[in-house]
Design a protein around this motif. Sequence first.
Motif, PDB file in Angstrom:
ATOM      1  N   ILE A   1       7.306  23.479 -11.926  1.00 35.33           N
ATOM      2  CA  ILE A   1       8.408  22.528 -11.816  1.00 35.33           C
ATOM      3  C   ILE A   1       8.596  22.094 -10.358  1.00 35.33           C
ATOM      4  O   ILE A   1       8.801  20.921 -10.062  1.00 35.33           O
ATOM      5  CB  ILE A   1       9.702  23.139 -12.366  1.00 35.33           C
ATOM      6  N   VAL A   2       8.513  23.103  -9.450  1.00 38.75           N
ATOM      7  CA  VAL A   2       8.680  22.798  -8.025  1.00 38.75           C
ATOM      8  C   VAL A   2       7.568  21.870  -7.538  1.00 38.75           C
ATOM      9  O   VAL A   2       7.820  20.862  -6.869  1.00 38.75           O
ATOM     10  CB  VAL A   2       8.695  24.094  -7.197  1.00 38.75           C
ATOM     11  N   ILE A   3       6.311  22.211  -7.901  1.00 43.58           N
ATOM     12  CA  ILE A   3       5.172  21.384  -7.490  1.00 43.58           C
ATOM     13  C   ILE A   3       5.299  19.979  -8.063  1.00 43.58           C
ATOM     14  O   ILE A   3       5.067  18.974  -7.372  1.00 43.58           O
ATOM     15  CB  ILE A   3       3.846  22.034  -7.923  1.00 43.58           C
ATOM     16  N   GLY A   4       5.689  19.901  -9.341  1.00 42.36           N
ATOM     17  CA  GLY A   4       5.852  18.597  -9.981  1.00 42.36           C
ATOM     18  C   GLY A   4       6.917  17.768  -9.303  1.00 42.36           C
ATOM     19  O   GLY A   4       6.745  16.561  -9.086  1.00 42.36           O
ATOM     20  N   SER A   5       8.021  18.411  -8.939  1.00 44.63           N
ATOM     21  CA  SER A   5       9.112  17.698  -8.270  1.00 44.63           C
ATOM     22  C   SER A   5       8.669  17.170  -6.913  1.00 44.63           C
ATOM     23  O   SER A   5       9.013  16.050  -6.516  1.00 44.63           O
ATOM     24  CB  SER A   5      10.313  18.622  -8.101  1.00 44.63           C
TER      25      SER A   5
END
Length: 238
Positions: A1-5
């Motif tokens: 989720i962090v990488i995607g954000s």
Amino acid sequence: IVIGSILVFLYGTISNRYDISEVKSNIPERTVILDRKNRTIGTLHGENRKRVSLREVPPIFIDALILREDNRFYDHGGVDWIGVGRAFAQVLKHKRATQGASTLTMQLAKITYNHRERNLHSKLTEVALAKRIEATYTKDEILETYINRIFWGHTFLGIAAAARGYYDKEPRDLSLAECATLAGLVRGPSIYNPVYSPEAAVKVRNATLERMFECEFITQEQLWQASREPMTVAGERE
């Protein structure tokens, strides 16, 4: 989720550096010289293109193009995540890319901003640009701009130049077989060129017609007649 954000923020920022108005505005045409009766008597500098509206193109051509290039065009917001998942699964299965996942909108972004490199950075930039394009223009505006920008082989840019160059016709006068040929030609203008590779053009035309029949856009009789139409081009017409 962090990488995607982080990726969403990063490529959203990158895409904002592009002037999105160029999608519709920067489509150069060749200068045409007319006589006093409004007849064409010559051309000057510029690209071999004449812009046309969707109303000037047979609906069956649009059906064929969408089936060939992006059959969920009216359902996605610029990125076909089902297609992305399918392409990724094929990479895992075959250890290489066996099919693309670019939508018409992503292709339009690539053509508009002349992205030549094929790498992850370019693809993610096109994804972000596609989202901006879809947020700015309607589906019909995107489709109309696409058919006026795309390359159809030789020097033909846009559907009007392709119809005139290959068949000496206006787009509205194209037959079903000719529509299917041009729709199939988009994916490989040099591979499926009806002038230099008529056998390959017949194969892609008939594959397009079969797909149209399977999706109930044409009847069995139309399929039979169009698939048996000779592969002729303007220079071969009597």
